[in-house]
Design an enzyme around this catalytic site. Sequence first.
Site, PDB file in Angstrom:
ATOM      1  CD  GLU A  55      -2.536   1.046   2.828  1.00 48.67           C
ATOM      2  OE1 GLU A  55      -3.504   1.619   2.739  1.00 48.67           O
ATOM      3  OE2 GLU A  55      -2.015   0.557   3.750  1.00 48.67           O
ATOM      4  CE  LYS A 120      -7.565   1.179   3.539  1.00 43.61           C
ATOM      5  NZ  LYS A 120      -6.380   1.710   4.188  1.00 43.61           N
ATOM      6  CB  CYS A 154      -4.186  -1.663   4.685  1.00 46.46           C
ATOM      7  SG  CYS A 154      -3.435  -1.580   6.070  1.00 46.46           S
TER       8      CYS A 154
END
Length: 269
Positions: A55, A120, A154
């Site tokens: 990331e 995300k 994540c």
Amino acid sequence: MPTLTPNDNTQLCVALVQQDIAWLQPELNFTQLETLLTKRLSDYAHPVDLILLPETFATGFAVDLAVAEAQPGPILQWLITAAQRFQAVMAGSVLVKQGAKQVNRFYWVRPDGTISYYDKRHLFRLGNEGEYVEAGQSRAIFTLGEFRFLPQVCYDLRFPVFQRNRNDYDVMVNVANWPAARRHIWDTLLMARAMENQCYVLACNRIGTDGKGVAHNGGTAAYDFKGEPLVQSPDDQACVEIVQLRKNTLDEFRAGFPAHLDADEFMLR
């Protein structure tokens, strides 16, 4: 390690990069990545199909600083150039300007220059990500050979409903800046996602201390559909791990234990 058959779309070779991200220094990160990849891939007999980066691999997780780039920008251009150079899909997340905020965008860049992306969905509350970043609104599926990939970033890892396999993917990918303080949770959830979704899981995390003083110790790994590790990077070491995925092995396992046929139906809003 078994030999892959050239031009067999049911087999893939993936490189997982574990990187000490230089804070707010894209050019230095590009140089370090090129050095890591060139050395590792030159020692490997088979060409890789996918290269996975952590990331915010170019800047670090600096969501509150003015590091987001317009689209297209120099980080995306580097991914395009690297995909052509290594003749592999390049994938990793980049902070990209969007309106008054930004998105944490997972790019999937193919050697022919075509691009897909996923923004995300789950924003890290403890890091105030939501104050600076817009949450993604949709789930994405990418394809490579005969494999279907679910990209995640994540904090997404903590939300299994969003990642539930609807019989629409074979490989879950998570790229992260996951802190060392919560490393046990990272390792455990990755294995759980592989088992509950009967899929391969590819996980790519950073090492080193970021510009906020947050320590990271890695955990880059690949797991099979039973949660068994295929490769695991050594802690606190910049490296490139290579793993081979086989679609027929996955298909045989699912056919022999078809738990997905008993899954609950649901809709995300």
